[in-house]
Scaffold this active site. Structure first.
Site, PDB file in Angstrom:
ATOM      1  N   TYR A   1      79.234 100.162   4.611  1.00 31.90           N
ATOM      2  CA  TYR A   1      78.203 100.597   5.556  1.00 31.90           C
ATOM      3  C   TYR A   1      77.613 101.940   5.118  1.00 31.90           C
ATOM      4  CZ  TYR A   1      76.133 102.414   9.864  1.00 31.90           C
ATOM      5  OH  TYR A   1      75.276 102.964  10.795  1.00 31.90           O
ATOM      6  N   ILE A  20      77.208 107.590  18.723  1.00 35.61           N
ATOM      7  CA  ILE A  20      76.362 107.431  19.905  1.00 35.61           C
ATOM      8  C   ILE A  20      77.200 106.897  21.056  1.00 35.61           C
ATOM      9  CG2 ILE A  20      74.327 106.277  20.856  1.00 35.61           C
ATOM     10  CD1 ILE A  20      73.258 106.104  17.976  1.00 35.61           C
TER      11      ILE A  20
END
Length: 259
Positions: free
Chosen positions: A160, A193
């Site tokens: 990622y 987040i």
């Protein structure tokens, strides 16, 4: 000279946001809707969620449409842009938010894992951006969503992080190439987040993050949406090729406690 209050008025402008039906994408969609823009967003799964969001936005007076789109299929990019243009006219702004985030130890990553990650997070962004830039009128803008994992390695997220590091270099290369076409390209790199129930999936991360971040909190999805709107606005008219980190300062955390 424009009044400051009008610089975030996107009335008559069209923004395309990929992956807008879930997660931070919803906040990005909502923030642009508040600016008065025509909002088009894509979804890969969750058609019902996407339609609900469209209905909510329309009830609030916004112009909104959603479109099914698999970012890994680069042949679908022209058709997506055609559909958005048919609904609203040419795209002025593109936010490349869609991506996948499967965690896996580096030593266990398979070729299939690698290809799936890069196809969606990197190759798909490249070809959609290039197609969109050729259609944008002078003054267009592209915002790519990266991650602090592009510069801060994590054992479970190697492929990622690699895909997002590539997006950051892509941002610079495209800014250089698209600038003479009147298109700015920038990148937002969020930290962790906040989302409901997060502690069930990543126990301890929230507390650790908040302790290390100078601002003492997680990133809110609205923080990302606000940054995207800023980068598309005339307020950022001289900004291109930049990576703007939105992480509440966590990357500033010292390597050791010297108190």
């Amino acid at each position: 000279m424009k009044e400051l209050g009008t610089l975030l008025d996107f009335s008559g402008k069209t923004v395309l946001i990929t992956g807008g039906a879930r997660g931070a994408g919803v906040a990005i969609v909502r923030q642009f809707a508040r600016t008065g823009a025509n909002v088009a967003f894509t979804y890969r799964g969750g058609a019902e969620e996407a339609q609900v969001l469209v209905s909510e936005l329309r009830a609030e007076g916004a112009k909104a449409e959603c479109f099914a789109f698999d970012q890994s299929d680069i042949s679908a990019a022209p058709a997506l842009l055609d559909a958005v243009e048919a609904a609203f006219g040419p795209v002025d702004y593109l936010v490349n938010n869609a991506g996948i985030y499967p965690a896996k130890p580096l030593m266990d990553v398979t070729e299939s894992d690698w290809d799936g990650m890069l196809d969606c997070n990197t190759k798909g962004v490249f070809f959609l951006s290039r197609e969109a830039a050729t259609r944008m009128k002078n003054g267009g803008a592209i915002v790519n969503i990266s991650s602090i994992n592009a510069v801060n390695p994590a054992g479970q997220l190697a492929h990622y992080g690699i895909s997002k590091a590539a997006v950051e270099m892509m941002t610079r290369c495209m800014a250089q190439t698209f600038g003479p076409m009147g298109v700015r390209v920038n990148c937002v790199a969020p930290g962790l987040i906040w989302k409901e129930g997060q502690e069930k999936f990543i126990p301890g991360w929230r507390e650790s993050y908040c302790e290390r971040a100078p601002l003492g909190r997680l990133v809110q999805a609205e923080d990302v949406g606000n940054t995207c709107a800023f980068l598309c606005s005339p307020l950022a008219s001289a900004v291109t090729g930049q990576v703007l980190t939105v992480d509440c300062g966590v990357l500033l955390a010292p390597c050791f406690d010297n108190r």
